[in-house]
Enzyme design. Sequence first.
Site, PDB file in Angstrom:
ATOM      1  N   LYS A  52       6.010  -1.635   5.781  1.00  0.00           N
ATOM      2  CA  LYS A  52       4.480  -0.817   6.119  1.00  0.00           C
ATOM      3  C   LYS A  52       4.492  -1.719   8.421  1.00  0.00           C
ATOM      4  O   LYS A  52       4.288  -0.675   8.521  1.00  0.00           O
ATOM      5  CB  LYS A  52       3.703  -1.271   5.285  1.00  0.00           C
ATOM      6  CG  LYS A  52       3.447  -0.630   4.091  1.00  0.00           C
ATOM      7  CD  LYS A  52       2.497  -1.194   2.807  1.00  0.00           C
ATOM      8  CE  LYS A  52       2.767  -0.423   2.047  1.00  0.00           C
ATOM      9  NZ  LYS A  52       2.234  -1.451   0.044  1.00  0.00           N
ATOM     10  N   GLN A  96      -1.220  -6.431  -0.582  1.00  0.00           N
ATOM     11  CA  GLN A  96       0.016  -5.672  -2.140  1.00  0.00           C
ATOM     12  C   GLN A  96      -0.124  -6.285  -2.968  1.00  0.00           C
ATOM     13  O   GLN A  96       0.142  -7.904  -3.117  1.00  0.00           O
ATOM     14  CB  GLN A  96       1.374  -6.188  -0.634  1.00  0.00           C
ATOM     15  CG  GLN A  96       3.073  -6.025  -1.577  1.00  0.00           C
ATOM     16  CD  GLN A  96       2.507  -4.414  -1.815  1.00  0.00           C
ATOM     17  OE1 GLN A  96       2.830  -3.975  -0.504  1.00  0.00           O
ATOM     18  NE2 GLN A  96       2.744  -3.675  -2.483  1.00  0.00           N
ATOM     19  N   ASP A 119      -5.941   1.436   1.428  1.00  0.00           N
ATOM     20  CA  ASP A 119      -5.441   2.377   0.669  1.00  0.00           C
ATOM     21  C   ASP A 119      -6.482   3.784  -0.081  1.00  0.00           C
ATOM     22  O   ASP A 119      -5.652   3.947  -1.005  1.00  0.00           O
ATOM     23  CB  ASP A 119      -4.915   1.246  -0.290  1.00  0.00           C
ATOM     24  CG  ASP A 119      -3.364   0.282  -0.201  1.00  0.00           C
ATOM     25  OD1 ASP A 119      -2.689   1.747  -0.229  1.00  0.00           O
ATOM     26  OD2 ASP A 119      -3.494  -0.919  -1.201  1.00  0.00           O
TER      27      ASP A 119
END
Length: 297
Positions: A52, A96, A119
């Site tokens: 990412k 994460q 997200d």
Amino acid sequence: MTRIIDGNEIADEIRADVKASVETLTDAGVQPGLATVLMSEDGASETYVSMKQEACEELGIAGHHHEIGPDEPADALFDRIDELNADPSVHGILVQMPVPSHVDKATVLERIDPEKDVDGFHPENVGRLVAGNARYKPCTPHGVQKILAAEGIDTEGKDAVVVGRSDIVGKPMANLLIQYGDGGNATTTVCHSRTEDLAEKTRQADILVAAAGVPEMIDGEMVKEGATVIDVGVNRVDADTEKGYELVGDVEFDSAKEKASAITPVPGGVGPLTIAMLMYNTVKAASVQSGVAVDLP
């Protein structure tokens, strides 16, 4: 001939659009910023975060990475999230998963500012998705939508079956497929571990999305002739390779491709879209928060 869908090619097109939008923002004095937070020593999680951050660097997005020891108290993570929420240079925040067992996952998701939740997992953003007014669509299901659109696969009126009911893929995927509008209007069935006679359900699908996290659970006998098969699963299985394992999907590829009209491979199918759509959401967040309009298809 079955069409093998190239996820990398579609992701590259999306990244080009994202990069153009980054340039628009930068010209207006706004550099999009994504903060990743890792509270784990899990090797796979470290790899995902690294990928990412690499994508951020490639596209001109400012990447801010934060690591917190997995033995630290939960407040260490919550305090860091609060700092990032208050930082105007950070437009997107991604914690994460998984987090350590002493940290409540639901509290982590709720702690992130909904406008920075790229997200799309904050309860407010989940509610907006279900209501048909999504702020940010979750990255993997949105990526599947982009694949279907890029391949000219119309969802309207089609029978779609989603195998898996996770909060990350299964549930939002089903919600996107039933929404009124482009990429939706499908008659959608959600199957899961308690579904009786799974094969009977999957054989009805014009569009079959496998997202159960079970290696090769769907074979060609479970696929309708001419169906589109989207394999979201990424599973490590033991193999006689240099690494000692290989990656397989939730679909048994060789037999399924004999029945499908189009199918995504693993790797190289849905995976590249997930990170591309994270970049997409980050740039959208920067646009929303700065008031600088960008052209994101």
